[in-house]
Design a protein around this motif. Structure first.
Motif, PDB file in Angstrom:
ATOM      1  N   GLY A   1      87.741 -37.604  60.783  1.00  0.00           N
ATOM      2  CA  GLY A   1      89.024 -38.295  60.828  1.00  0.00           C
ATOM      3  C   GLY A   1      89.794 -38.234  59.524  1.00  0.00           C
ATOM      4  O   GLY A   1      89.284 -37.784  58.488  1.00  0.00           O
ATOM      5  N   PRO A   2      91.055 -38.705  59.554  1.00  0.00           N
ATOM      6  CA  PRO A   2      91.900 -38.654  58.346  1.00  0.00           C
ATOM      7  C   PRO A   2      91.430 -39.577  57.227  1.00  0.00           C
ATOM      8  O   PRO A   2      91.799 -39.381  56.070  1.00  0.00           O
ATOM      9  CB  PRO A   2      93.281 -39.064  58.860  1.00  0.00           C
ATOM     10  N   ARG A   3      90.634 -40.585  57.554  1.00  0.00           N
ATOM     11  CA  ARG A   3      90.082 -41.482  56.539  1.00  0.00           C
ATOM     12  C   ARG A   3      88.669 -41.061  56.142  1.00  0.00           C
ATOM     13  O   ARG A   3      87.849 -41.880  55.727  1.00  0.00           O
ATOM     14  CB  ARG A   3      90.060 -42.919  57.046  1.00  0.00           C
ATOM     15  N   ALA A   4      88.394 -39.772  56.263  1.00  0.00           N
ATOM     16  CA  ALA A   4      87.055 -39.265  55.996  1.00  0.00           C
ATOM     17  C   ALA A   4      86.686 -39.404  54.524  1.00  0.00           C
ATOM     18  O   ALA A   4      87.532 -39.297  53.637  1.00  0.00           O
ATOM     19  CB  ALA A   4      86.966 -37.797  56.417  1.00  0.00           C
ATOM     20  N   MET A   5      85.403 -39.635  54.287  1.00  0.00           N
ATOM     21  CA  MET A   5      84.875 -39.700  52.934  1.00  0.00           C
ATOM     22  C   MET A   5      84.384 -38.310  52.521  1.00  0.00           C
ATOM     23  O   MET A   5      84.121 -37.455  53.365  1.00  0.00           O
ATOM     24  CB  MET A   5      83.717 -40.696  52.856  1.00  0.00           C
TER      25      MET A   5
ATOM     26  N   THR B   1      97.894 -32.099  62.383  1.00  0.00           N
ATOM     27  CA  THR B   1      96.776 -32.872  62.932  1.00  0.00           C
ATOM     28  C   THR B   1      95.451 -32.368  62.378  1.00  0.00           C
ATOM     29  O   THR B   1      94.556 -33.141  62.032  1.00  0.00           O
ATOM     30  CB  THR B   1      96.771 -32.767  64.466  1.00  0.00           C
ATOM     31  N   THR B   2      95.331 -31.038  62.270  1.00  0.00           N
ATOM     32  CA  THR B   2      94.097 -30.442  61.750  1.00  0.00           C
ATOM     33  C   THR B   2      93.913 -30.747  60.270  1.00  0.00           C
ATOM     34  O   THR B   2      92.832 -31.117  59.821  1.00  0.00           O
ATOM     35  CB  THR B   2      94.123 -28.919  61.959  1.00  0.00           C
ATOM     36  N   LEU B   3      94.999 -30.580  59.501  1.00  0.00           N
ATOM     37  CA  LEU B   3      94.904 -30.747  58.051  1.00  0.00           C
ATOM     38  C   LEU B   3      94.951 -32.206  57.627  1.00  0.00           C
ATOM     39  O   LEU B   3      94.658 -32.511  56.473  1.00  0.00           O
ATOM     40  CB  LEU B   3      96.051 -29.989  57.372  1.00  0.00           C
ATOM     41  N   GLY B   4      95.323 -33.097  58.547  1.00  0.00           N
ATOM     42  CA  GLY B   4      95.423 -34.513  58.179  1.00  0.00           C
ATOM     43  C   GLY B   4      94.100 -35.121  57.774  1.00  0.00           C
ATOM     44  O   GLY B   4      94.058 -36.117  57.051  1.00  0.00           O
ATOM     45  N   THR B   5      92.986 -34.521  58.223  1.00  0.00           N
ATOM     46  CA  THR B   5      91.660 -35.047  57.882  1.00  0.00           C
ATOM     47  C   THR B   5      91.059 -34.347  56.677  1.00  0.00           C
ATOM     48  O   THR B   5      89.922 -34.610  56.326  1.00  0.00           O
ATOM     49  CB  THR B   5      90.716 -34.882  59.083  1.00  0.00           C
ATOM     50  N   LYS B   6      91.808 -33.430  56.059  1.00  0.00           N
ATOM     51  CA  LYS B   6      91.248 -32.590  55.006  1.00  0.00           C
ATOM     52  C   LYS B   6      91.741 -33.004  53.629  1.00  0.00           C
ATOM     53  O   LYS B   6      92.707 -33.746  53.476  1.00  0.00           O
ATOM     54  CB  LYS B   6      91.611 -31.116  55.248  1.00  0.00           C
ATOM     55  N   PHE B   7      91.086 -32.449  52.630  1.00  0.00           N
ATOM     56  CA  PHE B   7      91.457 -32.685  51.236  1.00  0.00           C
ATOM     57  C   PHE B   7      92.859 -32.159  50.941  1.00  0.00           C
ATOM     58  O   PHE B   7      93.597 -32.720  50.143  1.00  0.00           O
ATOM     59  CB  PHE B   7      90.422 -31.997  50.335  1.00  0.00           C
ATOM     60  N   ALA B   8      93.248 -31.054  51.607  1.00  0.00           N
ATOM     61  CA  ALA B   8      94.531 -30.398  51.337  1.00  0.00           C
ATOM     62  C   ALA B   8      95.709 -31.095  52.017  1.00  0.00           C
ATOM     63  O   ALA B   8      96.814 -30.553  52.027  1.00  0.00           O
ATOM     64  CB  ALA B   8      94.471 -28.938  51.774  1.00  0.00           C
TER      65      ALA B   8
ATOM     66  N   GLU C   1      90.700 -23.581  50.158  1.00  0.00           N
ATOM     67  CA  GLU C   1      90.416 -22.403  50.978  1.00  0.00           C
ATOM     68  C   GLU C   1      89.684 -22.789  52.257  1.00  0.00           C
ATOM     69  O   GLU C   1      89.995 -22.288  53.348  1.00  0.00           O
ATOM     70  CB  GLU C   1      89.570 -21.397  50.190  1.00  0.00           C
ATOM     71  N   ARG C   2      88.704 -23.690  52.160  1.00  0.00           N
ATOM     72  CA  ARG C   2      87.986 -24.128  53.364  1.00  0.00           C
ATOM     73  C   ARG C   2      88.944 -24.800  54.338  1.00  0.00           C
ATOM     74  O   ARG C   2      88.864 -24.568  55.560  1.00  0.00           O
ATOM     75  CB  ARG C   2      86.855 -25.080  52.983  1.00  0.00           C
ATOM     76  N   ASN C   3      89.842 -25.627  53.835  1.00  0.00           N
ATOM     77  CA  ASN C   3      90.811 -26.297  54.706  1.00  0.00           C
ATOM     78  C   ASN C   3      91.773 -25.301  55.336  1.00  0.00           C
ATOM     79  O   ASN C   3      92.124 -25.410  56.518  1.00  0.00           O
ATOM     80  CB  ASN C   3      91.600 -27.339  53.913  1.00  0.00           C
ATOM     81  N   LEU C   4      92.208 -24.316  54.543  1.00  0.00           N
ATOM     82  CA  LEU C   4      93.133 -23.309  55.060  1.00  0.00           C
ATOM     83  C   LEU C   4      92.468 -22.457  56.140  1.00  0.00           C
ATOM     84  O   LEU C   4      93.108 -22.095  57.137  1.00  0.00           O
ATOM     85  CB  LEU C   4      93.632 -22.430  53.910  1.00  0.00           C
TER      86      LEU C   4
END
Length: 564
Positions: free
Chosen positions: A42-46, A158-165, A392-395
């Motif tokens: 999720g977007p609030r991921a640790m 939506t995909t990138l909302g849970t990521k560091f980027a 890069e992993r997020n992309l």
């Protein structure tokens, strides 16, 4: 390799896990593995900080990257981790969701095993439940226009909302969308055939530390970390003619069996002249076609470089095979194996500009402004290598999502709405199962609720109150619809806002996920759980040293005695 007559002896003195004990152990292992990365959903991921065996530190919330670095010994845990890798290779996203769901399916199976329900009955009911889940996915999915940038960007957000980027959301969406569009190849003879999109081969990410993230871009061509072989060669050429080779442009030395007897000075000079003549002949065949750039995967001697410099040709040597393939695809050139086989049709002419640029202390060769590049390079700039690696992993996840949509342009609601719709439908249709097979159907319904529960938990909201309200809304939805025809566009689809933990209508918040990612997640999770539930014995085939009553490999004398 076993010798004739040799007997394979299992380590029978080690503690074996059989029957219910083996199944219970596998369930506990699956649950523990899922708990490791549940907070990464999720977007609030640790984030997780992992110290690997080499001493380097990895900071990420990507489920596949975390599990890849974890050292496990239990075979069931390895199977679960392999599930995440398979998900990443197949669709490129959903690696955390598939582990969490598989772990929960195993967890709810424990109660069924305690009721003495046979694993075959459980797995059969789970498989029928999977078919019902895929039926629900078809009912609530919607199509998307892949040429509509706004819709595609909304999905990628939506995909990138849970990521560091997520801090550079718009830029990352643009990079992923443009990269996938550039490498998409559609068949001209069959318009109904799916597009060919090979991101691994033709979309290369180049990470250059330094600068700001806003300087990242997708090139309409290829870039590589190479410099011409001579400093006086041209470093900027417009509309170049490019020749690509995968053979060396240097004299081939003899093997170890080759002997040369030199008796005087003239013999030595004759050998040198023969070498020079061989290189000159190869270069003359290339120069006759009047190229501007010559690139080879192998070596290129100083003498060949000298001949190319005299002919005003820029040469580059020792590039990777993958880079050569990308340049060939972007410029229209054909990779040739021998200079004697070169012809005019092999020369690439679709590149608009060749330029050598210096970034930091390194030189980079750019082949850009290509007419219709089917390969591209993605330049990522950032403060440090750790930041660039995570971006890069997020992309890569975002590009895989865009690729999946290009191949199968259908979407499913995100925010746990799909899982809750499936859970409510399975609970409603559980009576269709015969006898005790209804229990696994109900348990599978409970397992699907783990995704919205995890989203709520990571937001810090009240799990019981929110999930009860969400369950009631979906139960009400299935009482109003038949379950046989697709849902109407005005039908609300209730899910979780991953940032606040509140219940929202997904159609209004535009939280959507690719159809292929979701369905692959459900198939992989349930199939893997069924496989682990069918295991009723775990034995060790590892040999241990003799001593302390442990089993040892029999000697030849003992084997002969046993044979008699």
């Amino acid at each position: 390799m076993m010798r004739p007559g040799q007997v394979l002896v299992l380590n029978t003195t080690a503690k074996r896990e059989t029957g219910y004990q083996a199944q219970l152990r596998n369930i506990n292992v699956g649950r523990e593995t899922a708990n490791v990365i549940r907070t990464c959903l999720g977007p609030r991921a640790m984030l997780k900080m992992i110290l690997n065996a080499m001493g380097s530190i990895l900071i990420t919330n990507d489920g596949n990257s975390i599990l890849r670095e974890i050292d496990v010994t239990h075979p069931a845990a390895r199977t679960i981790i392999q599930l995440s890798r398979s998900q990443d290779e197949e669709v490129g996203d959903g690696t955390t969701s598939v582990i969490v769901l598989a772990g929960e399916v195993l967890s709810v199976s424990q109660e069924l095993l305690e009721k003495k329900l046979h694993p075959t009955i459980i797995c059969g009911s789970y498989q029928r439940g999977l078919q019902a889940a895929l039926h629900v996915c078809n009912l609530i999915s919607r199509k998307i226009d892949t040429d509509n940038k706004e819709e595609m960007f909304s999905l990628l957000r939506t995909t990138l909302g849970t990521k560091f980027a997520s801090e550079w959301m718009d830029m990352m969406c643009k990079l992923a969308y443009e990269a996938v569009r550039k490498v998409t190849v559609r068949r001209k003879d069959r318009t109904d055939a799916p597009a060919e999109i090979d991101l691994k081969r033709y979309a290369k990410v180049e990470k250059i530390p330094g600068g700001s993230e806003s300087q990242s871009e997708v090139l309409d061509g290829v870039m590589m970390n190479k410099d011409p072989t001579h400093p006086k060669m041209r470093r900027k050429i417009e509309n170049p003619r490019i020749i690509l080779l995968d053979c060396p442009l240097e004299y081939k030395k003899g093997e170890s069996q080759t002997n040369a007897v030199i008796t005087n000075e003239n013999d030595w000079e004759a050998m040198l002249r023969a070498e020079e003549e061989e290189v000159k002949q190869m270069c003359d065949k290339i120069i006759a076609l009047k190229p501007d750039i010559v690139i080879t995967e192998k070596g290129l001697s100083d003498l060949a470089s000298h001949y190319f410099l005299q002919a005003n040709i820029t040469s580059i040597r020792r590039i990777r095979k993958t880079d050569n393939n990308r340049i060939a695809r972007a410029t229209g050139a054909t990779i040739v194996h021998r200079p004697e086989e070169l012809k005019e049709a092999d020369i690439g002419t679709e590149c608009g500009l060749f330029e050598v640029r210096k970034i930091g202390d390194d030189y980079f060769s750019y082949f850009v402004q290509c007419k219709d590049p089917k390969a591209c390079s993605i330049i990522l700039r950032g403060a440090s290598k750790d930041v660039l690696n995570e971006i890069e992993r997020n992309l890569q996840d975002a590009m895989c999502v865009a690729r999946n949509i290009m191949v199968n342009p259908r979407l499913l609601p995100g925010g746990g709405a799909t899982e809750m719709a499936i859970a409510a439908y399975l609970a409603k249709t559980a009576a269709e199962e015969e006898g005790v097979a209804q229990w696994p159907r109900q348990s599978l319904s409970t397992a699907f609720e783990i995704i919205p529960k995890t989203l709520i938990e990571n937001c810090g909201a009240n799990i019981i109150r929110t999930i009860t309200e969400l369950r009631a809304k979906h139960h009400e939805m299935w009482t109003k619809v038949s379950g046989k025809e697709p849902l109407k566009e005005d039908q609300p689809l209730w899910g979780i806002n991953g940032n606040t933990g509140e219940i929202v209508d997904i159609r209004k918040t535009e939280i959507w996920e690719p159809f292929s990612v979701k369905t692959q997640t459900f198939k992989s999770a349930i199939d893997s759980a069924c496989m682990l539930l069918r295991i009723d014995d775990i034995v060790s085939g590892v040999k241990k040293k003799a001593g302390d009553g442990e089993q040892h490999e029999p000697t030849e004398a003992e084997l002969e005695e046993m044979a008699e």
